[in-house]
Enzyme design. Structure first.
Site, PDB file in Angstrom:
ATOM      1  N   ARG A 124      83.489 -32.702 -48.038  1.00 27.94           N
ATOM      2  CA  ARG A 124      84.203 -33.958 -47.806  1.00 27.94           C
ATOM      3  C   ARG A 124      85.704 -33.715 -47.882  1.00 27.94           C
ATOM      4  NH1 ARG A 124      80.002 -38.015 -48.735  1.00 27.94           N
ATOM      5  NH2 ARG A 124      79.558 -38.486 -46.574  1.00 27.94           N
ATOM      6  N   GLN A 129      86.229 -34.160 -41.430  1.00 29.96           N
ATOM      7  CA  GLN A 129      85.738 -35.517 -41.174  1.00 29.96           C
ATOM      8  C   GLN A 129      85.019 -35.656 -39.834  1.00 29.96           C
ATOM      9  OE1 GLN A 129      88.819 -38.398 -41.858  1.00 29.96           O
ATOM     10  NE2 GLN A 129      88.469 -38.374 -44.052  1.00 29.96           N
ATOM     11  N   ASP A 132      81.425 -34.594 -40.097  1.00 34.41           N
ATOM     12  CA  ASP A 132      80.678 -35.127 -41.232  1.00 34.41           C
ATOM     13  C   ASP A 132      79.510 -35.999 -40.769  1.00 34.41           C
ATOM     14  OD1 ASP A 132      79.807 -36.321 -43.531  1.00 34.41           O
ATOM     15  OD2 ASP A 132      81.794 -36.853 -44.270  1.00 34.41           O
ATOM     16  N   SER A 135      78.429 -39.024 -42.969  1.00 29.99           N
ATOM     17  CA  SER A 135      79.203 -40.253 -42.781  1.00 29.99           C
ATOM     18  C   SER A 135      78.846 -40.952 -41.482  1.00 29.99           C
ATOM     19  CB  SER A 135      80.700 -39.940 -42.778  1.00 29.99           C
ATOM     20  OG  SER A 135      81.097 -39.568 -44.052  1.00 29.99           O
ATOM     21  N   TYR A 232      82.049 -37.720 -54.885  1.00 25.99           N
ATOM     22  CA  TYR A 232      80.722 -38.302 -55.119  1.00 25.99           C
ATOM     23  C   TYR A 232      80.629 -38.911 -56.507  1.00 25.99           C
ATOM     24  CZ  TYR A 232      78.884 -35.981 -50.953  1.00 25.99           C
ATOM     25  OH  TYR A 232      78.636 -35.578 -49.678  1.00 25.99           O
TER      26      TYR A 232
HETATM   27  P1  NAD Z   1      76.477 -41.322 -51.360  1.00 23.20           P
HETATM   28  O1  NAD Z   1      75.665 -41.595 -50.158  1.00 23.20           O
HETATM   29  O2  NAD Z   1      76.257 -40.057 -52.109  1.00 23.20           O
HETATM   30  O3  NAD Z   1      76.260 -42.546 -52.396  1.00 23.20           O
HETATM   31  C1  NAD Z   1      76.423 -43.882 -52.000  1.00 23.20           C
HETATM   32  C2  NAD Z   1      77.205 -44.654 -53.042  1.00 23.20           C
HETATM   33  O4  NAD Z   1      76.372 -44.889 -54.187  1.00 23.20           O
HETATM   34  C3  NAD Z   1      78.447 -43.923 -53.563  1.00 23.20           C
HETATM   35  O5  NAD Z   1      79.574 -44.748 -53.359  1.00 23.20           O
HETATM   36  C4  NAD Z   1      78.148 -43.719 -55.048  1.00 23.20           C
HETATM   37  O6  NAD Z   1      79.315 -43.785 -55.837  1.00 23.20           O
HETATM   38  C5  NAD Z   1      77.211 -44.890 -55.321  1.00 23.20           C
HETATM   39  N1  NAD Z   1      76.432 -44.777 -56.556  1.00 23.20           N
HETATM   40  C6  NAD Z   1      75.853 -43.697 -57.112  1.00 23.20           C
HETATM   41  N2  NAD Z   1      75.235 -44.018 -58.264  1.00 23.20           N
HETATM   42  C7  NAD Z   1      75.422 -45.346 -58.455  1.00 23.20           C
HETATM   43  C8  NAD Z   1      75.018 -46.270 -59.466  1.00 23.20           C
HETATM   44  N3  NAD Z   1      74.333 -45.880 -60.533  1.00 23.20           N
HETATM   45  N4  NAD Z   1      75.398 -47.566 -59.333  1.00 23.20           N
HETATM   46  C9  NAD Z   1      76.099 -47.967 -58.252  1.00 23.20           C
HETATM   47  N5  NAD Z   1      76.516 -47.142 -57.273  1.00 23.20           N
HETATM   48  C10 NAD Z   1      76.181 -45.848 -57.371  1.00 23.20           C
HETATM   49  O7  NAD Z   1      78.013 -41.426 -51.039  1.00 23.20           O
HETATM   50  P2  NAD Z   1      78.761 -41.409 -49.630  1.00 23.20           P
HETATM   51  O8  NAD Z   1      78.602 -42.726 -49.006  1.00 23.20           O
HETATM   52  O9  NAD Z   1      78.313 -40.248 -48.869  1.00 23.20           O
HETATM   53  O10 NAD Z   1      80.281 -41.247 -50.031  1.00 23.20           O
HETATM   54  C11 NAD Z   1      80.714 -40.798 -51.297  1.00 23.20           C
HETATM   55  C12 NAD Z   1      82.241 -40.790 -51.314  1.00 23.20           C
HETATM   56  O11 NAD Z   1      82.741 -39.782 -50.458  1.00 23.20           O
HETATM   57  C13 NAD Z   1      82.908 -42.075 -50.891  1.00 23.20           C
HETATM   58  O12 NAD Z   1      84.044 -42.244 -51.682  1.00 23.20           O
HETATM   59  C14 NAD Z   1      83.381 -41.802 -49.510  1.00 23.20           C
HETATM   60  O13 NAD Z   1      84.463 -42.615 -49.129  1.00 23.20           O
HETATM   61  C15 NAD Z   1      83.770 -40.359 -49.665  1.00 23.20           C
HETATM   62  N6  NAD Z   1      83.824 -39.670 -48.384  1.00 23.20           N
HETATM   63  C16 NAD Z   1      84.912 -38.883 -48.121  1.00 23.20           C
HETATM   64  C17 NAD Z   1      84.977 -38.225 -46.896  1.00 23.20           C
HETATM   65  C18 NAD Z   1      86.131 -37.354 -46.575  1.00 23.20           C
HETATM   66  O14 NAD Z   1      87.114 -37.368 -47.260  1.00 23.20           O
HETATM   67  N7  NAD Z   1      86.004 -36.550 -45.555  1.00 23.20           N
HETATM   68  C19 NAD Z   1      83.966 -38.369 -45.976  1.00 23.20           C
HETATM   69  C20 NAD Z   1      82.874 -39.185 -46.276  1.00 23.20           C
HETATM   70  C21 NAD Z   1      82.824 -39.825 -47.506  1.00 23.20           C
END
Ligand code: NAD
Length: 453
Positions: A124, A129, A132, A135, A232
């Protein structure tokens, strides 16, 4: 000879996506490659053989014909490793390998001598991006989850003031405000719902609020440090989970729709919605559990089924991105094209093995597992096994005891993930849906009690 890229028809159940769109095929041809596509590979995503042919691909009948002498194999969900027999020695295979769900497969595939790039391991970082896939696919899943909720919800989303009376707006709670959750918030808002969301990462608060949602979370010291360097969520302590559960118990009673998306990479999804919470929800409320394939965020959700429990419809649809195949395949293909742009130069493979993106996604190479997360895990397992065997030497004839100590020492064992595998037939699904409707309509349950909430 030009670099040959092969794209096969997906064989997994419920998989309608394909790893190349006609647009990306055109790009590969312009990069000096040749492309072979298995006939019908794109038909479920509305990409016909004719479209691929016009883009410059050749169409092959079988999967084996397609991959014959290929340098690169593109897929969505990993096929049987036997497909690699017809590939060139050391060929590159790229797709969603799902290494955490199936660690054994890494060793099996490593033995084939191919180089495995797992798209679900793309780091990430900003530079990655455009590659990804988690995403691009989660974004569509978040959108579709709201539509799935609306299908099983027998009220309207927006507030409507009519001569016949006022329809109140639906209250939607999104649990997990990552990529899927944020898109679900935006979609539910567009439909006119009152939206709130919860997450354990502090960064999520501002994102939820910027989309017009209300943030609901226990914001203590642990919460302030609950994000990994990779962005994460961390697994929270038992004490935090208890506090969070109390807050959710109170919040969930007022909701019409709950969409859960909470995941922790490599682990079973956290259980956030208990049976007690479901019992206290409104009659006719809907839960869509997007984490159902990783064990589910709701105790009562069933993988691949829609069930009605305590008057609440719980939706456990599988492979949501595939249910928007034309869009998800187009984005997935583009993610792969962006990755291939990094490793193909002047029509030839030119891989920088020190590149962070390449290091992040390479699972196996030259017949060996090379990804640190998995070499470390297997090294730890081997050490644990050796130590355990040494300790047990005098009792070497007791295999059961030996096995259990090895098991204890093995890191991150996730048998629970297997529990989530789709088990029930379509017939069962229909029956369960029917019984849900019947239950919902005939149930003369405490409507007054629930309305009070
Ligand atoms: P994910 O699919 O692993 O998880 C989904 C969401 O569930 C996450 O926001 C996580 O914090 C939340 N979660 C986990 N346990 C929980 C709990 N007990 N209660 C409530 N919520 C809980 O995550 P994702 O959607 O793949 O993204 C994770 C992070 O990575 C986000 O901040 C996203 O913006 C970031 N991201 C960054 C990039 C980048 O910089 N290239 C790309 C994609 C995502």
């Amino acid at each position: 000879m030009s670099l040959k890229i092969a794209v096969i028809k997906e064989s997994a159940a419920n998989e309608k996506r394909v790893a190349a769109s006609p647009d990306t095929v055109k790009k590969y041809i312009s990069m000096g490659c040749s492309v072979s596509i298995q006939s019908g590979a794109g038909s479920s995503a509305s990409f016909t053989d004719e479209m691929y042919k016009s883009a410059g691909a050749t169409i092959a009948k079988t999967a084996d014909d397609t991959v014959k002498n290929a340098d690169i194999l593109l897929y969505v969900q990993k096929p049987a490793s036997t497909i690699t027999k017809s590939l060139k020695k050391g060929a590159l295979v790229i797709g969603l390998f799902a290494p955490y769900q199936d660690e054994k497969a890494i060793a099996e595939w490593a033995k084939t001598g191919t180089t495995i790039f797992s798209m679900d391991m793309v780091p990430r970082i900003s530079r990655a991006q455009a590659m990804d896939v988690l995403s691009s696919q989660a974004n569509l899943a978040g959108y579709k989850a709201v539509l799935d909720a609306s299908e099983h919800f027998n009220r309207a989303f927006p507030m409507m003031m009519t001569a016949a009376g006022t329809v109140p707006p639906a209250r939607v709670l999104i649990m997990g405000a990552g990529v899927a959750g944020l898109q679900a918030i935006a979609t539910a808002k567009r439909l006119g719902a009152i939206v709130s969301a919860t997450d354990v990462r502090p960064a999520a608060k501002e994102q939820v609020q910027s989309l017009g949602g209300t943030f609901v979370a226990v914001e203590d010291e642990e919460f302030k440090a609950a994000e990994t360097s990779g962005g994460y969520a961390k697994e929270m302590s038992a004490e935090y989970k208890k506090k969070q559960q109390a807050l959710i118990e109170e919040t969930i009673q007022k909701q019409d729709i709950v969409i859960t998306t909470a995941l922790i990479p490599g682990r079973e999804a956290p259980k956030l919605v208990t049976e007690k919470m479901v019992k206290n929800m409104k009659e006719g409320a809907v839960i869509v559990d997007l984490a159902v394939e990783q064990g589910g965020n709701c105790e009562l959700s069933k993988a691949g089924e829609v069930v009605c429990k305590h008057g609440v419809n719980i939706v456990g649809n599988l492979n949501i991105p595939s249910r928007l195949a034309a869009s998800s395949a187009a984005l997935y293909s583009k993610n792969l094209q962006n990755l291939l742009g990094l490793v193909i130069k002047d029509g030839k493979l030119d891989i920088d093995w020190e590149d962070d993106i390449i290091k992040g996604i390479t699972l196996a190479k030259d017949g060996k597992i090379v990804h640190l997360q998995f070499t470390k895990a297997s090294a730890e397992k081997t050490t644990a096994k050796t130590e355990s065997a040494a300790k047990k030497k005098p009792e070497a004839k007791k295999p059961a005891a030996k096995k259990s100590s090895t098991k204890k020492a093995a890191p991150k064992k996730k048998p629970a993930l297997k529990k989530a595998a789709p088990k029930k037939s379509a017939a069962k699904k229909t029956t369960s849906k029917k019984s849900s409707t019947k239950k919902t309509t005939t149930k003369k349950k405490t409507a007054a009690k629930k309305a009070d909430k």
